[in-house]
Design a protein around this motif. Structure first.
Motif, PDB file in Angstrom:
ATOM      1  N   TYR A  36      39.131  31.501  37.321  1.00 29.18           N
ATOM      2  CA  TYR A  36      39.122  32.538  38.613  1.00 29.18           C
ATOM      3  C   TYR A  36      37.806  33.404  38.650  1.00 29.18           C
ATOM      4  CZ  TYR A  36      44.015  31.873  39.879  1.00 29.18           C
ATOM      5  OH  TYR A  36      45.179  31.323  40.369  1.00 29.18           O
ATOM      6  N   LYS A  37      37.460  33.461  37.369  1.00 31.36           N
ATOM      7  CA  LYS A  37      36.148  34.476  37.236  1.00 31.36           C
ATOM      8  C   LYS A  37      34.880  33.529  37.970  1.00 31.36           C
ATOM      9  CE  LYS A  37      37.685  37.556  33.454  1.00 31.36           C
ATOM     10  NZ  LYS A  37      37.343  37.736  31.983  1.00 31.36           N
ATOM     11  N   THR A  38      34.954  32.447  38.075  1.00 30.32           N
ATOM     12  CA  THR A  38      33.934  31.522  38.591  1.00 30.32           C
ATOM     13  C   THR A  38      33.698  31.862  40.094  1.00 30.32           C
ATOM     14  OG1 THR A  38      35.054  29.591  38.986  1.00 30.32           O
ATOM     15  CG2 THR A  38      34.056  29.826  36.944  1.00 30.32           C
ATOM     16  N   TYR A  39      35.056  32.341  40.548  1.00 31.17           N
ATOM     17  CA  TYR A  39      34.979  32.462  42.070  1.00 31.17           C
ATOM     18  C   TYR A  39      34.356  33.932  42.515  1.00 31.17           C
ATOM     19  CZ  TYR A  39      38.227  28.863  41.421  1.00 31.17           C
ATOM     20  OH  TYR A  39      38.731  27.730  41.072  1.00 31.17           O
ATOM     21  N   ASP A  40      33.981  34.020  43.763  1.00 30.28           N
ATOM     22  CA  ASP A  40      33.212  35.457  44.096  1.00 30.28           C
ATOM     23  C   ASP A  40      34.273  36.072  44.907  1.00 30.28           C
ATOM     24  OD1 ASP A  40      31.509  37.488  45.118  1.00 30.28           O
ATOM     25  OD2 ASP A  40      31.042  36.477  46.781  1.00 30.28           O
ATOM     26  N   VAL A  41      35.043  35.319  45.923  1.00 31.08           N
ATOM     27  CA  VAL A  41      36.012  35.782  46.918  1.00 31.08           C
ATOM     28  C   VAL A  41      36.990  34.926  46.887  1.00 31.08           C
ATOM     29  CG1 VAL A  41      36.648  36.748  49.205  1.00 31.08           C
ATOM     30  CG2 VAL A  41      34.547  37.181  48.066  1.00 31.08           C
ATOM     31  N   ILE A  42      38.423  35.291  46.797  1.00 31.40           N
ATOM     32  CA  ILE A  42      39.425  34.209  46.945  1.00 31.40           C
ATOM     33  C   ILE A  42      40.234  34.807  48.068  1.00 31.40           C
ATOM     34  CG2 ILE A  42      39.312  33.532  44.265  1.00 31.40           C
ATOM     35  CD1 ILE A  42      41.997  35.424  44.152  1.00 31.40           C
ATOM     36  N   LYS A  43      41.121  33.672  48.690  1.00 33.61           N
ATOM     37  CA  LYS A  43      41.996  33.937  49.590  1.00 33.61           C
ATOM     38  C   LYS A  43      43.296  33.109  49.153  1.00 33.61           C
ATOM     39  CE  LYS A  43      43.049  33.934  54.540  1.00 33.61           C
ATOM     40  NZ  LYS A  43      42.631  33.542  55.970  1.00 33.61           N
ATOM     41  N   THR A  44      44.568  33.846  49.463  1.00 35.14           N
ATOM     42  CA  THR A  44      45.720  33.021  49.042  1.00 35.14           C
ATOM     43  C   THR A  44      46.554  33.535  49.825  1.00 35.14           C
ATOM     44  OG1 THR A  44      47.332  32.591  47.288  1.00 35.14           O
ATOM     45  CG2 THR A  44      46.232  34.761  47.261  1.00 35.14           C
ATOM     46  N   ILE A 125      44.576  40.438  39.836  1.00 40.69           N
ATOM     47  CA  ILE A 125      46.046  40.020  40.003  1.00 40.69           C
ATOM     48  C   ILE A 125      45.929  38.681  38.878  1.00 40.69           C
ATOM     49  CG2 ILE A 125      45.953  38.654  41.883  1.00 40.69           C
ATOM     50  CD1 ILE A 125      48.784  40.613  40.654  1.00 40.69           C
ATOM     51  N   PHE A 126      44.942  38.109  38.999  1.00 41.48           N
ATOM     52  CA  PHE A 126      44.761  36.593  38.304  1.00 41.48           C
ATOM     53  C   PHE A 126      44.499  36.727  36.729  1.00 41.48           C
ATOM     54  CE2 PHE A 126      44.504  35.783  42.737  1.00 41.48           C
ATOM     55  CZ  PHE A 126      45.752  34.951  42.914  1.00 41.48           C
ATOM     56  N   THR A 127      44.095  37.920  36.627  1.00 36.76           N
ATOM     57  CA  THR A 127      43.559  38.217  35.032  1.00 36.76           C
ATOM     58  C   THR A 127      44.179  39.420  34.486  1.00 36.76           C
ATOM     59  OG1 THR A 127      41.628  39.417  35.828  1.00 36.76           O
ATOM     60  CG2 THR A 127      41.137  37.253  35.603  1.00 36.76           C
ATOM     61  N   ASN A 199      36.122  31.068  46.614  1.00 37.60           N
ATOM     62  CA  ASN A 199      34.719  31.370  47.348  1.00 37.60           C
ATOM     63  C   ASN A 199      35.016  31.249  48.859  1.00 37.60           C
ATOM     64  OD1 ASN A 199      33.392  31.549  44.964  1.00 37.60           O
ATOM     65  ND2 ASN A 199      33.310  29.073  44.879  1.00 37.60           N
ATOM     66  N   PHE A 200      36.149  31.883  49.270  1.00 36.47           N
ATOM     67  CA  PHE A 200      36.200  32.092  50.701  1.00 36.47           C
ATOM     68  C   PHE A 200      35.179  33.059  51.425  1.00 36.47           C
ATOM     69  CE2 PHE A 200      38.230  34.748  54.108  1.00 36.47           C
ATOM     70  CZ  PHE A 200      38.730  33.823  54.997  1.00 36.47           C
ATOM     71  N   LYS A 201      34.771  32.724  52.416  1.00 34.22           N
ATOM     72  CA  LYS A 201      33.622  33.345  53.220  1.00 34.22           C
ATOM     73  C   LYS A 201      34.158  34.539  53.952  1.00 34.22           C
ATOM     74  CE  LYS A 201      30.661  30.444  51.536  1.00 34.22           C
ATOM     75  NZ  LYS A 201      29.554  30.687  50.484  1.00 34.22           N
ATOM     76  N   THR A 202      33.629  35.637  53.609  1.00 34.27           N
ATOM     77  CA  THR A 202      34.159  36.820  54.165  1.00 34.27           C
ATOM     78  C   THR A 202      32.725  37.798  54.191  1.00 34.27           C
ATOM     79  OG1 THR A 202      35.943  38.475  54.788  1.00 34.27           O
ATOM     80  CG2 THR A 202      35.266  38.074  52.486  1.00 34.27           C
ATOM     81  N   THR A 203      33.107  39.112  54.893  1.00 35.48           N
ATOM     82  CA  THR A 203      32.055  40.021  54.868  1.00 35.48           C
ATOM     83  C   THR A 203      32.775  41.375  54.432  1.00 35.48           C
ATOM     84  OG1 THR A 203      32.679  41.342  57.037  1.00 35.48           O
ATOM     85  CG2 THR A 203      30.854  39.125  57.017  1.00 35.48           C
ATOM     86  N   ASP A 204      31.876  42.251  53.944  1.00 32.67           N
ATOM     87  CA  ASP A 204      32.519  43.806  53.082  1.00 32.67           C
ATOM     88  C   ASP A 204      33.314  44.443  54.339  1.00 32.67           C
ATOM     89  OD1 ASP A 204      31.798  43.092  50.688  1.00 32.67           O
ATOM     90  OD2 ASP A 204      30.214  44.374  50.440  1.00 32.67           O
ATOM     91  N   ALA A 205      33.148  44.077  55.512  1.00 34.69           N
ATOM     92  CA  ALA A 205      34.032  44.893  56.660  1.00 34.69           C
ATOM     93  C   ALA A 205      35.674  44.538  56.513  1.00 34.69           C
ATOM     94  CB  ALA A 205      33.397  44.416  57.805  1.00 34.69           C
TER      95      ALA A 205
END
Length: 223
Positions: A36-44, A125-127, A199-205
């Protein structure tokens, strides 16, 4: 909406076989955490079920989690049941502020993010196992046709409202398949992951509540 992943205490003087299971649990959880730590953003997308025997209640809702663990940012959305699900509640944090949006009341509560040990940050949540828990491996079990490794976690602090978390780890993917949470009031909370997008693509908004897009919403500032 309160996310509860935090009094069963396993004795440290357990037998050798029990100790070996602890070592195995740590190894499995470390593999999950490292991934999980290798990912920037996750979506589930997940399904959430609350069972309260005392209140004779069993409720199920679907939801979505978007998390950016490295900056403590997250957005949790719970949906209404029915043919056309709509947003029911949201919990959003930019790492400093936290918004709790209740659509039915057209109200959003604004708080400062809590750094206390009792506060659960869905971004981690995953760590979560890494701090404040003991863990024990209980073998393998199939869930939804998936071979899972079962691990029980218990808080080291007996004062916690949660006394056990049972994790089901997808053995092949090294991902959390579901989490079953027990509290001292006899309630059970189940989170089952439906989809996982690394690595879900999103913005800080995404990690801030937009008042302008919610006409007439009442902002209750609790800071």
């Amino acid at each position: 909406m309160k996310y509860v992943i935090y009094t069963l205490i396993f004795l440290s003087a357990a037998n050798t076989a029990f100790a070996q299971k602890d070592v195995q649990a740590k190894q499995i959880l470390s593999q999950v955490s490292s991934k999980y730590k290798t990912y920037d953003v996750i979506k589930t997308n997940f399904v959430y079920t609350l069972e309260s025997p005392q209140a004779n209640v069993k409720e199920t809702q679907s939801g979505t989690l978007i998390a950016k663990a490295k900056t403590n940012k997250f957005k949790v959305t719970l949906y209404t049941n029915g043919k056309t699900p709509a947003v029911a509640q949201e919990l959003i944090s930019d790492g400093k502020q936290q918004w709790t949006y209740l659509k039915k009341d057209n109200e959003v509560q604004l708080n400062t993010v809590s750094n206390s040990d009792d506060a659960l940050n869905p971004a981690h949540i995953f760590t979560i196992y890494e701090k404040g828990f003991k863990y024990t491996y209980f073998g393998e079990e199939k869930k939804g046709g998936i071979a899972c490794q079962v691990i029980d976690m218990t808080p080291t602090d007996a004062k916690k409202s949660i006394f056990k978390v049972r994790l089901y780890i997808d053995k092949a993917k090294k991902q959390i398949y579901s989490a079953l949470i027990f509290d001292k009031n006899g309630n059970k909370y189940t989170y089952t992951m439906q989809t996982f997008m690394p690595n879900f693509k999103t913005t800080d908004a995404v990690f801030a509540f937009d008042v302008k897009s919610h006409p007439g919403v009442e902002v209750v500032d609790l800071r």
